[in-house]
Scaffold this active site. Structure first.
Site, PDB file in Angstrom:
ATOM      1  CE1 TYR A 116      -0.811  55.245  31.690  1.00 33.70           C
ATOM      2  CE2 TYR A 116       1.372  56.170  31.329  1.00 33.70           C
ATOM      3  CZ  TYR A 116       0.481  55.129  31.188  1.00 33.70           C
ATOM      4  OH  TYR A 116       0.867  53.976  30.549  1.00 33.70           O
ATOM      5  CG  ASP A 153       4.941  58.962  38.418  1.00 36.86           C
ATOM      6  OD1 ASP A 153       6.083  59.081  37.927  1.00 36.86           O
ATOM      7  OD2 ASP A 153       4.010  58.375  37.837  1.00 36.86           O
ATOM      8  CE  LYS A 159       7.358  59.346  29.955  1.00 41.06           C
ATOM      9  NZ  LYS A 159       6.141  59.501  30.679  1.00 41.06           N
TER      10      LYS A 159
HETATM   11  C1  PLP Z   1       5.462  58.104  31.157  1.00 41.06           C
HETATM   12  C2  PLP Z   1       5.018  58.044  32.564  1.00 41.06           C
HETATM   13  C3  PLP Z   1       4.925  56.830  33.266  1.00 41.06           C
HETATM   14  C4  PLP Z   1       5.127  55.500  32.612  1.00 41.06           C
HETATM   15  O1  PLP Z   1       6.406  55.311  32.147  1.00 41.06           O
HETATM   16  P1  PLP Z   1       6.682  54.166  31.026  1.00 41.06           P
HETATM   17  O2  PLP Z   1       8.155  54.180  30.881  1.00 41.06           O
HETATM   18  O3  PLP Z   1       5.914  54.599  29.825  1.00 41.06           O
HETATM   19  O4  PLP Z   1       6.154  52.891  31.590  1.00 41.06           O
HETATM   20  C5  PLP Z   1       4.635  56.881  34.603  1.00 41.06           C
HETATM   21  N1  PLP Z   1       4.408  58.049  35.227  1.00 41.06           N
HETATM   22  C6  PLP Z   1       4.462  59.234  34.578  1.00 41.06           C
HETATM   23  C7  PLP Z   1       4.227  60.484  35.336  1.00 41.06           C
HETATM   24  C8  PLP Z   1       4.742  59.265  33.217  1.00 41.06           C
HETATM   25  O5  PLP Z   1       4.754  60.445  32.589  1.00 41.06           O
END
Ligand code: PLP
Length: 438
Positions: free
Chosen positions: A152, A247, A275
């Protein structure tokens, strides 16, 4: 039409609150997983949180492993982060101007993640991945992005794409509202399957701008990269002119101070953070090679902007977070606590319950399946009914896990050995109640 009424301070029971929420907010929540639908339970409404604990509306207290889905690596409401935010707020909550603090923060991020020569602050992980992909397309003059099934990367149109029929093919929209034409610019490959990726590059290599990957997948449950997978990706990208976008929104500052790229000795072209880097406030970042990042506006022509980007409260929280994470022994303590929980849980899994614990650092998932989970197909083969039963039994005992089989539990530095032991004992009781093999 809604009429104006005074807000009622006492809404009643949690069920009343959920009903009332659903009348004003789609599904009653501001992000879908908070609805607890996949475990068939009413949502937990948080009232406050401190350390390892969340206090819910209705008076219950839980030992929390959601950790705001990642940011709370120090536990909730860490006093130094709270103080940094309060002090920043007193100086102004937003300026729409450059600040000294964001410069110092960018220097700290670069020092933590040496592959990031330049870093641009944004407000969410979604924005970070979306912007990194725009930049990769601009830099390569190619349109196709490769993602892995089950990873994701936020909810941008081009990333809400599922695998089409057949391995590693054109993607298809994974949500109504995503144009087919966008989805067709995303190819989806199985995680941990280098040969499938190599075939995809053979077929469409000249069109591929970038490969985006969670170095340790956390959004299908915790799935580590297989031996050689990440470096294989790196080599494949390098030999075909595609960019590697790591990511690290979940893994950054979690698996090590320098993220998964430090842990695995990997140098991506671009990195996305979110995060933890925002200390629990809305802040994320993308960055990487100087020659790429200097294409971003206003240094270059690739447009990307944000009214609240580098927001002073978020920057203050992020700087306080990073300062605390630089203290001696932080990651060793986190690993010790996580390994302690893993061992305690393993001791509680009866031999005849088909369950498997997967852990990388402070990310872990108990999959209801005996065989290794290596990709989304194997994750999906878990017994979701068993997970649901286990989940409910854990919540009853005051343990708040992420309400889906396909999420990672987060251990924080605020979890005491007592918290972790109580969690394992609760798991033992929950597992003992499950239906058995054969
Ligand atoms: C949480 C997450 C996102 C999205 O971040 P948001 O701040 O919720 O838009 C993208 N990539 C990874 C790997 C994530 O865990």
């Amino acid at each position: 039409m809604a009429t104006r009424t005074e807000a009622t301070p006492e809404v009643g029971t949690a069920a009343d609150l959920a009903d009332r929420a659903a009348r004003s907010i789609p599904g009653g929540v501001n992000s879908p997983v908070r609805a607890f639908r996949s475990v068939g339970l009413p949502p937990v409404f948080a009232e406050s949180a401190r350390g390892s604990q969340v206090h819910a509306s209705g008076g219950r207290t839980y030992i929390d492993y959601i950790g705001s889905w990642g940011p709370m690596i120090l536990g909730h409401a860490h006093p130094e982060i709270v103080e940094a935010v309060v002090r920043a707020a007193e100086r102004g909550t937003s300026f729409g101007l450059a600040t000294q603090e964001e410069v110092l923060f960018a220097e700290e991020i670069r020092a933590a993640v040496p592959s990031m020569d330049r870093v641009r602050l944004v407000s969410s992980g979604t924005e970070a991945t979306m912007s990194a992909i725009r930049l990769a397309r601009a830099a390569t003059g190619r349109d196709v992005v490769v993602k892995f099934d089950g990873c994701y990367h936020g909810h941008a149109d081009g990333l809400l794409v599922a695998a089409g029929s057949g391995a590693a093919t054109f993607g298809v929209p994974d949500s109504p509202g995503v144009p087919r034409a966008y989805a067709a610019c995303t190819a989806v490959a199985p995680f941990n399957d280098l040969p499938a990726l190599a075939r995809l590059f053979e077929a469409r290599g000249e069109e591929i701008a970038a490969v985006i990957v969670e170095p340790v997948a956390g959004n299908m449950g915790c799935v580590p990269p297989g031996e050689g997978f990440l470096h294989g990706l790196r080599d494949l990208c390098r030999s075909t002119g595609a960019l590697l976008i790591l990511d690290e929104v979940m893994t950054g500052f979690r698996l090590a101070y320098g993220g998964a790229q430090e842990l695995y000795g990997l140098t991506p072209d671009l990195t996305c953070l979110g995060k933890i880097v925002g200390g629990g406030l809305p802040l994320a970042a993308y960055g990487g090679r100087a020659d790429l990042m200097d294409r971003v506006s206003p240094a270059g022509p690739v447009y990307q902007a944000g009214t609240l980007s580098g927001n002073p409260l978020a920057v203050a929280a992020g700087r306080a977070m990073l300062r605390l994470l630089r203290e001696e022994g932080v990651y060793a303590r986190l690993e010790e606590a996580s390994a302690f929980l893993e061992a305690a849980l393993l001791a509680e899994i009866p031999a005849d319950v088909p369950a498997r614990l997967q852990r990388v650092g402070s990310m872990l998932t108990l999959f209801f399946r005996r065989e290794p989970v290596v990709d989304f197909a194997t994750a999906r083969a878990s017994d979701l009914g068993a997970f649901r039963a286990f989940y409910g039994a854990m919540l009853d005992q005051g343990i708040l896990l992420p309400p889906s089989q396909f999420e990672a539990w987060f251990v924080s530095l605020a979890h005491s050995h007592d918290d972790l032991s109580r969690t394992a004992q609760a798991a033992g009781r929950a597992l003992a109640r499950l239906p058995r093999d054969g």
